[in-house]
Design a protein around this motif. Structure first.
Motif, mmCIF file in Angstrom:
data_model
loop_
_atom_site.group_PDB
_atom_site.id
_atom_site.type_symbol
_atom_site.label_atom_id
_atom_site.label_comp_id
_atom_site.label_asym_id
_atom_site.label_seq_id
_atom_site.Cartn_x
_atom_site.Cartn_y
_atom_site.Cartn_z
ATOM 1 N N ASN A 142 0.699 -1.343 -0.051
ATOM 2 C CA ASN A 142 0.058 -0.015 0.033
ATOM 3 C C ASN A 142 0.734 1.205 -0.044
ATOM 4 O O ASN A 142 0.142 2.298 -0.033
ATOM 5 N N ASP A 143 2.296 1.140 -0.137
ATOM 6 C CA ASP A 143 3.032 2.349 0.128
ATOM 7 C C ASP A 143 4.212 2.143 -0.506
ATOM 8 O O ASP A 143 4.579 0.820 -1.094
ATOM 9 N N THR A 144 5.312 2.963 -0.821
ATOM 10 C CA THR A 144 6.600 2.757 -1.236
ATOM 11 C C THR A 144 7.242 1.272 -1.004
ATOM 12 O O THR A 144 7.496 1.209 -0.043
ATOM 13 N N ILE A 145 7.817 0.906 -1.993
ATOM 14 C CA ILE A 145 8.673 -0.253 -1.660
ATOM 15 C C ILE A 145 10.014 0.132 -1.512
ATOM 16 O O ILE A 145 10.681 0.344 -2.413
ATOM 17 N N ASN A 146 10.650 -0.131 -0.270
ATOM 18 C CA ASN A 146 11.843 0.696 -0.058
ATOM 19 C C ASN A 146 12.923 -0.456 -0.139
ATOM 20 O O ASN A 146 14.198 -0.021 -0.471
ATOM 21 N N CYS A 147 12.838 -1.675 0.029
ATOM 22 C CA CYS A 147 13.922 -2.749 -0.249
ATOM 23 C C CYS A 147 13.482 -3.902 -0.647
ATOM 24 O O CYS A 147 12.141 -4.506 -0.578
ATOM 25 N N ILE A 148 14.058 -4.646 -1.422
ATOM 26 C CA ILE A 148 13.956 -6.045 -2.024
ATOM 27 C C ILE A 148 15.126 -7.056 -2.097
ATOM 28 O O ILE A 148 16.365 -6.395 -2.236
ATOM 29 N N ARG A 149 14.813 -8.255 -1.643
ATOM 30 C CA ARG A 149 16.013 -9.200 -1.898
ATOM 31 C C ARG A 149 15.616 -10.551 -2.384
ATOM 32 O O ARG A 149 14.463 -10.985 -2.114
ATOM 33 N N PHE A 150 16.347 -11.167 -3.215
ATOM 34 C CA PHE A 150 16.293 -12.553 -3.685
ATOM 35 C C PHE A 150 16.800 -13.254 -2.546
ATOM 36 O O PHE A 150 18.071 -12.939 -1.841
ATOM 37 N N SER A 151 16.056 -14.569 -2.461
ATOM 38 C CA SER A 151 16.672 -15.394 -1.458
ATOM 39 C C SER A 151 17.855 -16.001 -2.012
ATOM 40 O O SER A 151 18.204 -16.011 -3.042
ATOM 41 N N PRO A 152 18.766 -16.537 -1.071
ATOM 42 C CA PRO A 152 20.327 -17.345 -1.606
ATOM 43 C C PRO A 152 19.803 -18.397 -2.483
ATOM 44 O O PRO A 152 20.537 -18.575 -3.500
ATOM 45 N N ASP A 153 18.724 -19.338 -2.279
ATOM 46 C CA ASP A 153 18.536 -20.268 -3.343
ATOM 47 C C ASP A 153 17.918 -19.834 -4.796
ATOM 48 O O ASP A 153 17.703 -20.788 -5.420
ATOM 49 N N GLY A 154 17.449 -18.547 -4.750
ATOM 50 C CA GLY A 154 16.856 -18.008 -5.882
ATOM 51 C C GLY A 154 15.522 -18.304 -6.015
ATOM 52 O O GLY A 154 14.690 -17.870 -6.844
ATOM 53 N N ARG A 155 14.708 -18.983 -5.200
ATOM 54 C CA ARG A 155 13.301 -19.295 -5.013
ATOM 55 C C ARG A 155 12.609 -18.168 -4.672
ATOM 56 O O ARG A 155 11.346 -18.039 -5.250
ATOM 57 N N TRP A 156 12.681 -17.277 -3.940
ATOM 58 C CA TRP A 156 11.842 -16.380 -3.368
ATOM 59 C C TRP A 156 12.462 -14.833 -3.679
ATOM 60 O O TRP A 156 13.538 -14.839 -3.826
ATOM 61 N N VAL A 157 11.396 -13.890 -3.559
ATOM 62 C CA VAL A 157 11.891 -12.500 -3.709
ATOM 63 C C VAL A 157 10.894 -11.915 -2.349
ATOM 64 O O VAL A 157 9.890 -12.138 -2.350
ATOM 65 N N ILE A 158 11.638 -11.243 -1.732
ATOM 66 C CA ILE A 158 11.300 -10.294 -0.506
ATOM 67 C C ILE A 158 11.130 -9.109 -0.724
ATOM 68 O O ILE A 158 12.117 -8.337 -1.446
ATOM 69 N N SER A 159 10.100 -8.456 -0.080
ATOM 70 C CA SER A 159 9.887 -6.857 -0.465
ATOM 71 C C SER A 159 9.460 -6.321 1.163
ATOM 72 O O SER A 159 8.610 -6.819 1.796
ATOM 73 N N GLY A 160 10.203 -5.314 1.297
ATOM 74 C CA GLY A 160 9.735 -4.305 2.626
ATOM 75 C C GLY A 160 9.222 -3.228 2.163
ATOM 76 O O GLY A 160 10.006 -2.351 1.166
ATOM 77 N N SER A 161 8.202 -2.600 2.779
ATOM 78 C CA SER A 161 7.583 -1.329 2.308
ATOM 79 C C SER A 161 7.592 -0.399 3.351
ATOM 80 O O SER A 161 7.661 -0.345 4.474
ATOM 81 N N GLU A 162 7.294 1.018 2.903
ATOM 82 C CA GLU A 162 6.886 1.981 3.853
ATOM 83 C C GLU A 162 5.484 1.728 4.556
ATOM 84 O O GLU A 162 5.208 2.402 5.589
ATOM 85 N N ASP A 163 4.697 0.933 4.038
ATOM 86 C CA ASP A 163 3.388 0.417 4.728
ATOM 87 C C ASP A 163 3.643 -0.540 6.011
ATOM 88 O O ASP A 163 2.766 -1.145 6.450
#
Length: 649
Positions: A142-163
């Motif tokens: 619901n707000d700006t995505i400040n940071c993202i990271r792929f998991s070390p095994d490459g299966r996931w992507v994770i996002s952290g937001s201002e929300d």
């Protein structure tokens, strides 16, 4: 004794303001910077000259990422475009577009030719570099995505937001699989542990949290730091986490939580940290300047043992053990899942996640001794942080170890302290707004006018009348003041920091650069100084414009959420002035966007700024409605504010 950290170099990185910095993660010996001058510059750490000045963006560069081999760099711009350059030749090799607003975060897939990007438009996109297009688009924040990271095994992507929410997305299934919601402020940084099924997250709520990725539960959390967490990084061996905030660095362990070390560093607005071969590297930003710092590993305690700064040569850490990796990365078709995630192209088919055995329990036999050793530093460094319920049990009770001021005065005038004895520091315990069980009943809102500071024991604060400091009429005034100030070092540091921050902002303001002054004010992260400056700015309506309003509005919701009546009043007054000056213009421009066929740059810029102001006012309206049931003057102000903003739907 050698210094804890050293400043390697400082240089003018861009002709305009620097927006972002990023170390290469393989060696931490290469640095990229992005600025308002629309350039992405690449530097070799320790050398004064720029290796590459990479042009091609039409707007400011606001996010940067290196691939795993440090052979390719990507830059994201304010217009939502991505551009990739080959560092061997310095040539532009790919341009990607699709975001509708500023790109705020970028990460490379660990094994494939893929990039993930997060934007101010709240979308996360995954791009195939070879296909030159977006293959996945995830919606849900619901707000700006400040940071993202792929998991070390490459299966996931994770996002952290201002929300305040962290979302985990499964690339194979093409959907969100988990939400992590325990932060109370915007998520500013995310890092996967290289050797364990563990995630660390830093936030503007000034805490770091550790998450078990098998149970998706928070297993540890830090105490509240002095300012928001700007960036975090795991050590190369994955046994400790570095957390960087303004002018400070901490080293954490988890399960159980322990702060191995804490130190003050003069790096100000630190933009990135990365573990290098012989020390932790850090890069900080100040307008168009970049400074590079190095903290040698032998100057830092990473396992609870005291740091040994007498050594002159840093010892490189051992290489981390190899991790099994997927052997294939390919594109396959998948159905669009139900929910708020949307798909554009076939998903990325990746190998199953690496099976990891449960981590061996870590030995923390020295945690109590470490906490006791670190406590005096905490009193100096956390002068601006409020008391938190999350204080580690190993730290113990501060109040039980801090003698009253009277005892300090008596020790000063009766008997000298033995050599080498650490001096105790008295800090009045001020309960945080959400803390219960304090010595006094703390209301949900701290009134603007009160007879004495909240939670302050005046008998302990002032020396008794029998104290030698007050009985001796022949004592000089300076000696009396020095006696009274003894034990109140923390408060003096708070006031000194506030004065320094105000002077920094004033210097920019008097030069006529009001936007730069406001940007500096926001970067400092000092709400007290922000309120003081806003009280002056509201008396000068002629200095306001749409750009300035958008910057200020991004901070006002935090003031309205604060427990202080004076902060809420200042925020309400500022919002009222902005709505009165620009409200109708904002509504007119947002309701009638620019025509798709024409080219009217000034119209498009005005629309973009009006959209930012509109979004800021909507967010403030939501916060004001949530607190509108507050009693008294504050509740009345917030209800009036909500009513005034009813048109901003």
């Amino acid at each position: 004794m050698a210094p804890i950290g050293e400043q390697l170099q400082t240089y003018v990185a861009h002709s305009g303001k620097v927006n972002c910095v990023q170390f290469g993660r393989k060696t931490a010996s290469i640095l990229a910077t992005g600025g308002d001058d629309r350039l992405l510059n690449v530097w070799s750490v320790g050398k004064p000259n720029c290796l590459h000045r990479l042009s091609g963006h039409q707007t400011a560069v606001e996010a940067i990422g290196f691939d795993g081999n440090e052979t390719t760099v990507v830059g994201g711009s304010a217009s939502g475009a991505l551009k990739l350059w080959d560092l061997a030749t310095g040539k532009l090799v790919r341009s990607l577009s699709g975001h509708k607003s500023n790109i705020r975060s970028i990460d490379f897939h660990p094994y494939g030719e893929f990039i993930a990007s997060g934007s101010f438009d709240t979308n996360l996109k995954v791009w195939d570099i070879r296909r030159k297009g977006c293959i996945q688009a995830y919606k849900g924040h619901n707000d700006t995505i400040n940071c993202i990271r792929f998991s070390p095994d490459g299966r996931w992507v994770i996002s952290g937001s201002e929300d305040k929410v962290i979302k985990l997305w499964d690339l194979t299934a093409g959907k969100m699989i988990q939400e992590l919601k325990e932060h109370t402020g915007g998520v500013t940084s995310l890092e996967f542990n290289p050797n364990e099924y563990l995630l660390a997250s830093g936030s503007s709520d000034r805490t770091v949290k550790f998450w078990d990725l098998e149970t998706f539960q928070c297993v540890s959390r830090s105490t509240v730091e002095a300012s928001r967490v700007r960036c975090i990084a795991f050590d190369n061996d994955g046994r400790s986490l570095y957390s960087a905030a303004q002018d400070s660095l901490r080293v954490y362990g988890w399960e159980p939580f322990v702060c191995h070390d804490k130190m003050s560093l003069p790096w100000g607005k630190v933009g990135d940290i990365a573990p290098g071969p012989s020390g932790l590297m850090g890069a900080s930003i100040s307008q168009n300047m970049v400074s590079i710092y190095k903290v040698p590993y032998d100057h830092v305690s990473r396992t609870g043992n005291p740091r040994t700064v007498e050594r002159t040569e840093a010892t490189p850490t051992a290489a981390p053990p190899p991790v099994a990796v997927p052997t294939a990365v390919a594109s396959t078709a998948a159905a669009v899942p139900a929910g708020d995630e949307t798909r554009k192209e076939p998903t990325v088919a990746l190998a199953p996640p690496v099976q990891r055995s449960p981590p061996a329990p870590r030995r923390q036999s020295d945690e109590v001794a470490t906490a006791a050793r670190s406590e005096p530093a905490a009193l100096d460094e956390d002068t601006r942080s409020s008391t938190s319920q999350e204080t580690s049990s190993a730290m113990g009770s501060k109040a039980s170890r801090v003698p009253p001021t009277a005892a300090l005065l008596a020790a000063r005038h009766v008997a000298p302290e033995p050599a080498g004895t650490p001096r105790a520091v008295h800090t009045p315990e001020v309960p945080s707004p959400d803390q219960g069980g304090s010595q006094c009943d703390t209301p949900s809102v701290v009134p603007a006018q009160r007879d004495k500071p909240m939670g302050l024991n005046m008998d302990a604060f002032l020396p008794p009348s029998s104290s030698p400091a007050l009985e001796s009429k022949s004592m000089a005034e300076s000696v009396v003041l020095d006696s009274i100030q003894t034990g109140h070092v923390s408060m003096v540091k708070v006031l000194a920091t506030r004065l320094r921050n105000t002077q920094i902002v004033r210097r920019q303001w008097t030069e006529g650069n009001h936007k730069a002054a406001v940007d500096m004010l926001i970067d400092l992260g000092d709400q007290a100084v922000l309120v003081d400056v806003l009280n002056v700015m509201t008396q000068k309506p002629k200095v306001w414009n749409l750009e300035l309003s958008a910057s200020v509005l991004s901070q006002l919701d935090k003031l309205i959420e604060s427990p202080y009546e004076s902060y809420i009043t200042t925020a309400s007054t500022t919002v009222q002035m902005i709505v009165k000056a620009f409200g109708q213009m904002v509504l007119d421009n947002v309701r009638v966007p620019p025509a798709a066929g024409g080219i009217d740059i000034s119209r498009e810029e005005r629309y973009e700024r009006c959209s930012q102001v509109f979004k800021g006012l909507r967010k403030i309206k939501s916060v004001a409605q949530q607190r509108s049931d507050e009693p008294g003057k504050v509740g009345s102000q917030l209800r009036s504010l909500s009513k005034m903003l009813h048109s901003f739907e």
